[in-house]
Design an enzyme around this catalytic site. Structure first.
Site, PDB file in Angstrom:
ATOM      1  N   HIS A 190      -6.212  -1.654  -0.032  1.00 47.88           N
ATOM      2  CA  HIS A 190      -4.996  -1.127  -0.666  1.00 47.88           C
ATOM      3  C   HIS A 190      -4.704   0.294  -0.178  1.00 47.88           C
ATOM      4  CE1 HIS A 190      -2.427  -1.158  -4.579  1.00 47.88           C
ATOM      5  NE2 HIS A 190      -1.906  -0.337  -3.694  1.00 47.88           N
ATOM      6  N   HIS A 247      -1.528   2.845   1.594  1.00 49.28           N
ATOM      7  CA  HIS A 247      -0.118   3.018   1.960  1.00 49.28           C
ATOM      8  C   HIS A 247      -0.061   3.911   3.196  1.00 49.28           C
ATOM      9  CE1 HIS A 247       1.530   1.178  -1.728  1.00 49.28           C
ATOM     10  NE2 HIS A 247       0.425   1.644  -2.283  1.00 49.28           N
ATOM     11  N   LEU A 248       0.500   3.380   4.284  1.00 50.01           N
ATOM     12  CA  LEU A 248       0.514   4.148   5.545  1.00 50.01           C
ATOM     13  C   LEU A 248       1.879   4.775   5.868  1.00 50.01           C
ATOM     14  CD1 LEU A 248      -1.840   2.109   7.905  1.00 50.01           C
ATOM     15  CD2 LEU A 248      -2.320   4.166   6.602  1.00 50.01           C
ATOM     16  N   ARG A 249       2.924   4.389   5.166  1.00 52.28           N
ATOM     17  CA  ARG A 249       4.244   5.071   5.263  1.00 52.28           C
ATOM     18  C   ARG A 249       5.012   4.888   6.569  1.00 52.28           C
ATOM     19  NH1 ARG A 249       4.179   5.102  -0.001  1.00 52.28           N
ATOM     20  NH2 ARG A 249       2.892   6.694  -0.976  1.00 52.28           N
ATOM     21  N   HIS A 264       0.921  -6.040  -8.229  1.00 52.32           N
ATOM     22  CA  HIS A 264       1.059  -4.739  -8.899  1.00 52.32           C
ATOM     23  C   HIS A 264       1.524  -5.092 -10.309  1.00 52.32           C
ATOM     24  CE1 HIS A 264       2.635  -0.454  -9.214  1.00 52.32           C
ATOM     25  NE2 HIS A 264       3.251  -1.053 -10.203  1.00 52.32           N
ATOM     26  N   HIS A 323      -5.341  -2.406  -8.638  1.00 57.97           N
ATOM     27  CA  HIS A 323      -5.553  -1.246  -9.531  1.00 57.97           C
ATOM     28  C   HIS A 323      -5.579  -1.527 -11.036  1.00 57.97           C
ATOM     29  CE1 HIS A 323      -1.202  -1.552  -9.306  1.00 57.97           C
ATOM     30  NE2 HIS A 323      -1.111  -0.919  -8.156  1.00 57.97           N
ATOM     31  N   ASN A 370       0.527   5.721 -10.390  1.00 57.88           N
ATOM     32  CA  ASN A 370       0.904   4.508 -11.110  1.00 57.88           C
ATOM     33  C   ASN A 370       0.021   3.345 -10.667  1.00 57.88           C
ATOM     34  OD1 ASN A 370       2.294   2.715 -12.704  1.00 57.88           O
ATOM     35  ND2 ASN A 370       3.953   2.400 -11.233  1.00 57.88           N
ATOM     36  N   ASP A 386      -5.838   2.708  -3.148  1.00 58.82           N
ATOM     37  CA  ASP A 386      -4.414   2.937  -3.426  1.00 58.82           C
ATOM     38  C   ASP A 386      -3.981   4.295  -2.853  1.00 58.82           C
ATOM     39  OD1 ASP A 386      -1.825   2.523  -4.177  1.00 58.82           O
ATOM     40  OD2 ASP A 386      -2.189   2.437  -6.335  1.00 58.82           O
ATOM     41  N   PHE A 401       5.058   9.037  -7.643  1.00 55.56           N
ATOM     42  CA  PHE A 401       3.723   8.592  -8.047  1.00 55.56           C
ATOM     43  C   PHE A 401       2.821   8.507  -6.818  1.00 55.56           C
ATOM     44  CE2 PHE A 401       6.361   6.660 -11.423  1.00 55.56           C
ATOM     45  CZ  PHE A 401       5.621   6.989 -12.553  1.00 55.56           C
TER      46      PHE A 401
HETATM   47 ZN   LIG Z   1       0.661  -0.672  -7.145  1.00 62.47          ZN
HETATM   48 ZN   LIG Z   2      -0.298   0.913  -4.156  1.00 66.91          ZN
END
Ligand SMILES: [Zn+2]
Ligand SMILES: [Zn+2]
Lengths: 430, 312
Positions: free
Chosen positions: A61, A63-65, A180, A233, A279, A306, A324
């Protein structure tokens, strides 16, 4: 290409191994795990005495954007952060801009990952077009392009019928659906956990119920359809209980927890620190205990970061306005060691199971074991090394961590992918 | 004792002595307001900026008069949301104000914690004039002043706050202020307007006004906003007025001589019946006057007053 790792404590739950021995890597694969392997010419040697050698950590999990928000992170900087954190692989969430709901974006992310020549990058594709929660994406194409799971992470799939169809349809591909779990009607407007602290600070709350109602719904849908559900999460007592009960009933579901949810409570938000705005939100002491219990008893299968980088400018605003998310790749392992292993909540075998064995198994990824013949994705950890978290030294572009200045013990010394050292701790950095 | 803090952001961190210092300082300030010529030169040459992101004629006017009575130059800036839309952050605005040379910035903002950001960004002194649903310290201080003026002391009193506690910064500041000065605080609201964990701030929770009012020395009714009903937090204003409105019968349940307060503006016939709003128990007009006095005291203390300077 030969690499000999000498005298480390090898922990590989997949083969029930925990012993001090040597490991030989040839051509990117684990060749042998045995005592007193003889060093030959042309072999690179690592002296791993006093260190822990385990299958490379896998973050399911991240996030690489990229594409779209390269000022926050790129595949390259994210993969570098992963390597520095001891991760040999990360699964990239699809909430990029554009969303990874088509082959082009999925292949792009995958290719960028290959070009980086650092930690492996596995794209996760969206469940629905634009992650809008309405129409299913073309799963076959996405799998063809390299997607290892589907998720609309960042957003829940609020429409239960859509989620049902997603869980049913993906049975065709044996693909995990990462949920999620958040009921938007209950979380609406909230910026932190609803409770005594939100009341005192005057911030709108996100109740634990927003997560629990959604977790319950998704479990029921997974049980009814037989689809592969992975709950992202998990952060509340109630959600841990729901997962536990479902597993006792025999439900084929898995779940993860993030390091910040076992390391911090909502008290950390006091002072309106936007790096604590995440979040699901940081919860209560009881929730932290439940997450730790869930991890130690195996109710929760995976520790996932995350990792959610944001720029300084975006976080340096009123709490209500800040996005978040916090960055986690470079602190996760040290938090596991300092907050779970050292206090005795987990032993090393459990920790490696949660960080590597289970992620590989659930997401059907290479790695996750050091059995001969497998990919030589290896993390070598110094369990005693104490360092102060210094966000300025992060390889990630994200500086949004609530752990800056924390003294933590247990850091990666080497990260090895396919037998190649992609990260080696610089002794000057400590 | 002397005032030590740079800013006044909240009542939560203040000690009893600090609160009493403000209330004591407000006593001579009120005398100034009663004079024919309401002007002292104490803050002459000082600049006070009212930076209001939310409109509030009452609070803004009260601060403006307080500044003017003290001889300061006061400037009003209505920031609204527009500067945010233009991409200017609160920090940018703060820096602009800093270079304009403001001595004091009074900030009203829709988001909790905004005054803290401002105070950390500028060297000017910052007064929180209400931030989101967090705190409204000067409103609570004027309430404390009003209660003390009528009752002589706060310690030992029972103060009941009725209304939308969930969204009320006035209630939060009053809970801190009242309990620090030794009062008991009771809160009454529909369960949907009672924030979780509010007891941990030191107040007692009630859902029925009849139970809370018994034995109260002070009743403070809060303004109810119609939007809350539209958000489904309670069924109708009519039902709210019927169950929670303070009328003569309900007020009679409290102690004899019980004071009635309201931060204004009143929705007559909803939070308060006309009869009680205009009764001899009502201190609502006095609150307005005391608001100016308390704000003069705060400006005086923040600008270094009390070091042998006289207010005359
Ligand atoms: Zn999430
Ligand atoms: Zn996430």
């Amino acid at each position: 290409m030969k690499l000999l790792i000498r005298g480390g404590r090898i922990i590989d739950p997949a083969q029930a191994m925990d012993k001090v021995t040597d490991i030989l890597v040839i051509n990117g694969k684990v060749e042998t795990v045995a005592n007193n392997i003889e060093a030959r010419e042309g072999m690179k040697e690592i002296d791993a005495e006093g260190l822990i050698v385990c299958p490379g950590l896998i973050d399911v999990h991240t996030h690489l954007r990229e594409p779209g928000q390269e000022h926050k992170e790129t595949v390259f900087t994210g993969a570098a952060a992963a390597a520095a954190g001891g991760y040999t692989a990360v699964c990239a969430m699809p909430n990029t801009d554009p969303v990874a709901d088509n082959q082009t974006v999925v292949s792009f992310v995958k290719q960028r990952g290959i070009n980086a020549q650092l930690s492996r990058v596995y794209p996760i594709a969206a469940i629905t077009k634009g992650s809008q929660g309405q129409e299913l994406t073309e799963v076959g194409d996405l799998v063809g392009a390299g997607a290892v799971a589907l998720s609309d992470d960042g957003q829940p799939v609020m429409n239960a019928a859509v989620m049902r169809r997603a869980l049913e349809y993906t049975k065709l591909f044996s693909l995990p659906i990462v949920s999620h779990a958040e009921d938007k009607t209950l979380s609406a407007g909230g910026v932190m956990h609803e409770g005594e602290v939100s009341t005192r600070l005057g911030l709108s709350g996100i109740p634990a119920l927003a997560e629990e109602v959604a977790v319950m719904r998704d479990i029921l849908l997974a049980e009814a359809t037989g689809g592969q559900l992975h709950l992202a999460h998990i952060s509340t007592v109630g959600a841990v209980n729901l997962v536990r009960q479902a597993k006792l009933r025999g439900a084929n579901i898995t779940a993860e927890a993030a390091p910040h949810h076992f390391s911090l409570t909502h008290q950390a938000v006091d002072g309106y620190h936007t790096d604590t705005k995440v979040n699901p939100p940081l919860r209560t002491e009881a929730d932290v205990e439940a997450v730790i219990k869930g991890l130690s008893e195996g109710t929760l299968d995976v520790i996932a970061t995350d990792h959610a980088p944001h720029s300084m400018e975006e976080k340096d605003v009123e709490f209500d306005l800040a996005p978040f998310g916090l960055v986690g790749l470079e602190t996760a392992l040290a938090l596991v060691v300092s907050k779970l292993i050292r206090p005795g909540h987990l032993n090393w075998t459990q920790a490696v199971t949660l960080l590597s064995t289970n992620p590989a198994r659930i997401f059907k990824l290479p790695g996750g074991t050091l059995t001969p013949g497998s990919e030589a994705d290896i993390t070598i950890i110094n369990p005693d090394l104490e360092r102060t978290v210094t966000k300025e030294l992060f390889k990630s572009k994200g500086r949004n961590t609530p752990f800056d200045g924390w003294k933590l013990q247990g850091w990666a010394e080497y990260t090895i992918v396919s037998g190649k050292i992609i990260f080696q701790r610089n002794s000057k950095e400590g | 004792m002397r005032w030590q803090r740079k800013d006044l952001l909240a009542l939560e961190p203040l000690t009893r002595d600090e609160i009493n210092l403000i209330l004591d300082t407000a006593v001579p300030m009120k005398d100034i307001i009663r004079r024919d010529i309401k002007k002292v030169p104490t803050l002459r040459g000082r600049t006070v900026i009212n930076l209001f992101y939310e409109p509030s004629t009452r609070t803004r006017t009260s601060f403006e008069l307080a500044g003017k009575y003290m001889g300061a130059d006061t400037v009003n800036i209505a920031a609204s949301g527009s500067s945010v839309v233009k991409g200017e952050t609160l920090k940018d605005t703060a820096k602009t104000i800093q270079v304009m040379g403001a001595d004091v910035v009074i900030l009203r903002h829709g988001m909790a914690g905004a005054p803290k950001i401002l105070a950390e960004t500028v060297t000017s002194r910052v007064i929180n004039a209400g931030d989101g649903t967090h705190e409204h310290p000067t409103q609570a201080l004027l309430d404390l002043f009003t209660i003390r003026e009528s009752k002589g002391s706060i310690a030992g009193l029972t103060v009941t706050i009725v209304g939308d506690i969930l969204h009320s910064r006035v209630a939060r500041s009053n809970i801190w202020g009242l309990t620090k000065l030794g009062a008991k605080v009771r809160l009454v609201a529909p369960p949907t307007l009672m924030p979780p964990g509010i007891e941990q701030l030191g107040a007692e929770v009630f859902y029925r006004p009849e139970e809370a009012l018994a034995g109260s020395d002070v009743v403070m009714a809060l303004r109810i906003q119609k939007e809350r009903q539209q958000k489904g937090l309670f069924p109708s204003l009519r039902e709210y007025a019927k169950i929670y409105g303070i009328n003569q019968e309900r007020l009679a349940l409290a102690k004899d001589g019980c004071l009635l307060l309201h931060p204004g503006p009143i929705n007559r016939g909803i939070e308060l019946s006309n009869t009680v709003a205009d009764s001899i128990q009502s201190r609502i007009n006095e609150q307005v006057t005391n608001g100016v006095a308390v704000r003069m005291a705060i400006l005086f203390l923040l600008m270094g007053g009390g070091k042998g300077e006289t207010i005359n």
